[in-house]
Design a protein around this motif. Structure first.
Motif, PDB file in Angstrom:
ATOM      1  N   PHE A  69     -10.767  -0.516   2.250  1.00 54.48           N
ATOM      2  CA  PHE A  69     -10.399  -0.421   0.778  1.00 54.48           C
ATOM      3  C   PHE A  69      -9.128  -0.619   0.482  1.00 54.48           C
ATOM      4  O   PHE A  69      -8.929  -1.465  -0.516  1.00 54.48           O
ATOM      5  CB  PHE A  69     -10.862   1.083   0.571  1.00 54.48           C
ATOM      6  N   SER A  70      -7.994  -0.200   1.343  1.00 49.67           N
ATOM      7  CA  SER A  70      -6.784  -0.363   0.778  1.00 49.67           C
ATOM      8  C   SER A  70      -6.373  -1.712   1.023  1.00 49.67           C
ATOM      9  O   SER A  70      -5.471  -2.217   0.175  1.00 49.67           O
ATOM     10  CB  SER A  70      -5.705   0.647   1.401  1.00 49.67           C
ATOM     11  N   GLN A  71      -6.973  -2.302   2.191  1.00 47.89           N
ATOM     12  CA  GLN A  71      -6.817  -3.741   2.214  1.00 47.89           C
ATOM     13  C   GLN A  71      -7.214  -4.667   1.205  1.00 47.89           C
ATOM     14  O   GLN A  71      -6.277  -5.539   0.821  1.00 47.89           O
ATOM     15  CB  GLN A  71      -7.102  -4.230   3.629  1.00 47.89           C
ATOM     16  N   ARG A  72      -8.373  -4.107   0.734  1.00 51.71           N
ATOM     17  CA  ARG A  72      -8.901  -5.320  -0.342  1.00 51.71           C
ATOM     18  C   ARG A  72      -7.921  -5.066  -1.484  1.00 51.71           C
ATOM     19  O   ARG A  72      -7.779  -5.901  -2.187  1.00 51.71           O
ATOM     20  CB  ARG A  72     -10.211  -4.684  -0.577  1.00 51.71           C
ATOM     21  N   ILE A  73      -7.467  -3.887  -1.771  1.00 51.13           N
ATOM     22  CA  ILE A  73      -6.463  -3.721  -3.073  1.00 51.13           C
ATOM     23  C   ILE A  73      -5.279  -4.358  -2.849  1.00 51.13           C
ATOM     24  O   ILE A  73      -4.793  -5.080  -3.599  1.00 51.13           O
ATOM     25  CB  ILE A  73      -6.131  -2.185  -3.249  1.00 51.13           C
ATOM     26  N   ALA A  74      -4.735  -4.566  -1.444  1.00 48.37           N
ATOM     27  CA  ALA A  74      -3.549  -4.899  -1.225  1.00 48.37           C
ATOM     28  C   ALA A  74      -3.580  -6.648  -1.264  1.00 48.37           C
ATOM     29  O   ALA A  74      -2.810  -7.274  -1.898  1.00 48.37           O
ATOM     30  CB  ALA A  74      -3.066  -4.666   0.107  1.00 48.37           C
ATOM     31  N   VAL A  75      -4.637  -6.839  -0.739  1.00 46.13           N
ATOM     32  CA  VAL A  75      -5.034  -8.482  -0.862  1.00 46.13           C
ATOM     33  C   VAL A  75      -5.121  -9.004  -2.278  1.00 46.13           C
ATOM     34  O   VAL A  75      -4.444 -10.043  -2.753  1.00 46.13           O
ATOM     35  CB  VAL A  75      -6.124  -8.974  -0.157  1.00 46.13           C
TER      36      VAL A  75
END
Lengths: 109, 569
Positions: free
Chosen positions: B520-526
């Motif tokens: 989830f946090s990676q998706r936001i970061a991306v």
């Protein structure tokens, strides 16, 4: 009682065993009847009764065997019960003896 | 340090070292001479404390003599001699050395004048008896040895806790009679009772002893439980709890021995049974009872070792130890059969054997104290002993059916040691006045009255009749019986497995959640910062894109006006 391959030992011949039973019966009767001659000092009343020792011994043993038998129904397990099937560190000796045990099983106990 | 302050135990300890260093005849000489030397030294110790040594701030009394202590040390020394004679041609050197060091511990406990010395020798016994168990050499012996060691180290810790408590509480490290009244004395009592194979941990004895070698079990049968009996006589005479504990052990031993198939395990259960008689006697606590406990321990060591010797010869010659595999051995092993029967009669306290002249003192003590139930239960137990050990052991091993086995009789040294002990069993049975003067208190007891002999004959012979009448019910099965050790051999590992699985699934759940959060946090970061590897491509995150100058100026203007607006508000 014994295997038939060799002549029966005199102690296990049926005739001897019959004689032993007769002898034992006579001895048993004698130790009870001897109480008519020998005075058994009772400590608590009941233990001076005629033949108390005989009856008490017999009944107690009977009870103990029956209790053991009943407990055995709950407590007995196959002798490899504690062997760990995952490891080799289990009862190696027992495992070996179990194999010889299965061979013997045919002969009965 | 003065010579009289050296414990006779040191002779055996030195012998244990020499057994390791020497070879051949020299080693044999040490094995046979050292116990006799110990026996001599035991009788050189006068009554009373033989000097003190200051250790830390305590006054240690390494050697204290008394008739009771000498009695136990005497039978231990005799046991080491005959056991050594029995074992020396078969046992490996490290088994002999361990057995001697183990016996040294037992003799040391006999003469320990204070609790600290007692504890040291106590642990020496635990250590080297474990090694004797391991000398069984099988994987099963290794596992049983580890369980044995854990149990005895645990017992040692409990004992140590108690000793510390008593030392702190009373300031004295003296060995003196006490009662289990507070935490520390209870701990000492429990620590000793663990070694006596009292409930609920009686299982260690029947678990470990039968796994040792055919020679090792002879040594093991003698020392640990009997030093515990000595310690109980010294520390807890008249402790009422012991009467109940002893009676439980007596019955436990009979029932489990009746269920058992392994011949040495039958004998192991009957040790618990016999020690139960002694523990009960210590609980009664009168002079007659303590005399009975001491005399019974003396006789018991001899006939129990004799029984283990005859079982050991059978196992040595046939390699089999199960009732279901044995039988009919009397044909080719007459000497072992006769000696086994003498031992079996002695353990059943048949008249003219040592069991009769010693165990009946305990019953007499119960009579004197007017303990009807204790007397009745002990009498019932005497009948039960004849049932489970007196007849069952010789019957299933030497008679029963013909197993077809035709082993040779005992080697000369094993035969000789069996004859020695069988002779002692009968000698002490016919001439009890040889043993009675050695007892701690004056003996006012006549074992042989016509009435008493007749009563025991009735009791025992009709128990014998019960055995043969109930023989169909006694048929041996290839089974073991569950005991409290099920708790730590099965239940505890199962519980630990369950907890492990629970923690495992919990961990998995946490791991899965972590992965989800990471994704989830990676998706936001991306989304906002862009893929790290696409630095100059169009696929940039919201914040990483190159914004046009106009847009930037617009944002700055917007921010400034918002600032001015906020300033004036």
């Amino acid at each position: 009682m014994a295997n038939q391959d060799e002549p029966l030992h005199w102690l296990v011949r049926p005739a001897t065993i019959r004689k032993l039973w007769i002898g034992l019966s006579i001895v048993l009767a004698a130790v009870v009847l001897a109480q008519t001659v020998v005075y058994i000092k009772g400590y608590f009343g009941v233990d001076a009764w005629f033949g108390f020792g005989a009856v008490y011994g017999f009944v107690c043993c009977m009870l103990m065997v029956l209790v053991a038998k009943l407990l055995g129904l709950v407590l007995k397990r196959p002798q490899d019960y504690y062997d760990d099937p995952d490891k080799d560190t289990g009862h190696g000796q027992d495992a070996g003896q179990k194999m010889s045990g299965t061979e013997e099983r045919g002969n009965g106990a | 340090m003065a010579l009289e302050m050296l414990s006779p135990a040191l002779i055996l300890l030195l012998a244990a070292v020499l057994i390791g260093l020497l070879k051949g005849h020299a080693r044999t000489a040490v094995v046979l001479v050292a116990p006799l030397l110990t026996l001599w030294a035991v009788w050189q110790i006068p009554d009373g404390v033989q000097g003190t040594v200051k250790f830390l701030s305590y006054y240690i009394e390494p050697v204290e003599g008394s008739p009771l202590r000498r009695l136990f040390a005497t039978v231990f020394a005799i046991m080491v001699f005959v056991g050594g004679l029995y074992a020396y041609r078969v046992a490996r050197w490290y088994e002999l050395a361990a057995a001697f060091a183990y016996a040294a511990g037992a003799v040391g406990v006999c003469f320990a004048g204070d609790l600290i010395t007692l504890f040291l020798y106590w642990e020496l016994m635990a250590l080297f008896s474990t090694i004797v168990v391991w000398c069984g050499g099988t994987p099963a012996a290794r596992a049983a040895g580890i369980r044995y060691a854990i149990m005895h180290l645990l017992g040692g810790v409990v004992l140590k806790v108690g000793i510390e408590g008593v030392v702190v509480g009373t300031g004295s490290i003296q060995i003196q009679p006490m009662l289990a009244t507070d935490f520390s004395t209870w701990m000492i009592l429990i620590g000793i009772l663990i070694n006596a194979a009292a409930p609920p941990v009686s299982a260690w004895l029947a678990d470990a002893y039968p796994e040792s070698s055919s020679t090792g079990s002879v040594f093991l049968s003698a020392f640990t439980t009997k030093t515990a009996v000595l310690a109980l006589i010294l520390l807890f005479p008249g402790e009422p709890v012991l009467v109940g504990v002893g009676l439980f052990m007596v019955m436990y031993g009979i029932i489990y021995a009746l269920l058992e198939n392994d011949i040495r395990r039958i004998l192991a259960y009957s040790i618990v049974n016999q020690v139960g008689f002694m523990v009960c006697a210590v609980g009664i606590g009168t002079q007659m009872a303590l005399n009975g406990a001491a005399a019974h321990a003396f006789a018991h060591i001899i006939y129990k070792a004799l029984l283990f010797m005859s079982a050991g010869v059978v196992i040595y010659r046939t390699g089999k130890s199960k009732c279901t595999e044995l039988g009919g051995l009397f044909r080719t092993m007459p000497l072992t059969t006769v000696c086994g029967i003498v031992g079996a009669l002695a353990i059943s306290s048949f008249p003219l054997t040592s069991g009769f002249t010693t165990k009946s003192m305990i019953s007499q003590a119960a009579v004197d104290e007017n303990l009807v139930w204790v007397y009745m239960l002990l009498t019932a137990a005497s009948a039960g002993v004849f049932l489970h050990a007196g007849i069952k052991f010789p019957w299933f091993v030497f008679f029963q059916r013909d197993s077809g086995l035709r082993p040779k009789d005992a080697p000369w040294n094993m035969g000789l040691s069996m004859i020695l002990f069988a002779g002692l069993c009968i000698l002490l049975g016919v001439f009890p006045e040889l043993l009675y003067p050695l007892l701690p208190y004056p003996v006012d007891y006549v074992p042989y009255t016509a009435g008493k002999v007749l009563f025991y004959l009735q009791l025992l012979l009709f128990s014998g009749l019960a055995f043969f009448v109930l023989l169909p019910l006694m048929k041996r099965t290839e089974t073991i019986s569950l005991d409290t050790d099920w708790l730590w051999r099965r239940a505890a590992p199962a519980l630990i497995g369950l907890i492990e699985r629970l923690l495992g699934s919990l961990g998995e759940l946490v791991a899965r959640g972590r992965v989800r959060v990471q994704r989830f946090s990676q998706r936001i970061a991306v989304r906002y910062l862009g893929q790290p590897h696409t630095a100059d491509r169009e696929e940039r995150g919201v914040f990483a894109r190159s914004w046009p100058i106009g847009t930037t100026a617009l944002w700055i203007a917007g921010l400034l006006s918002a600032y001015v607006l906020l300033y004036y508000l």
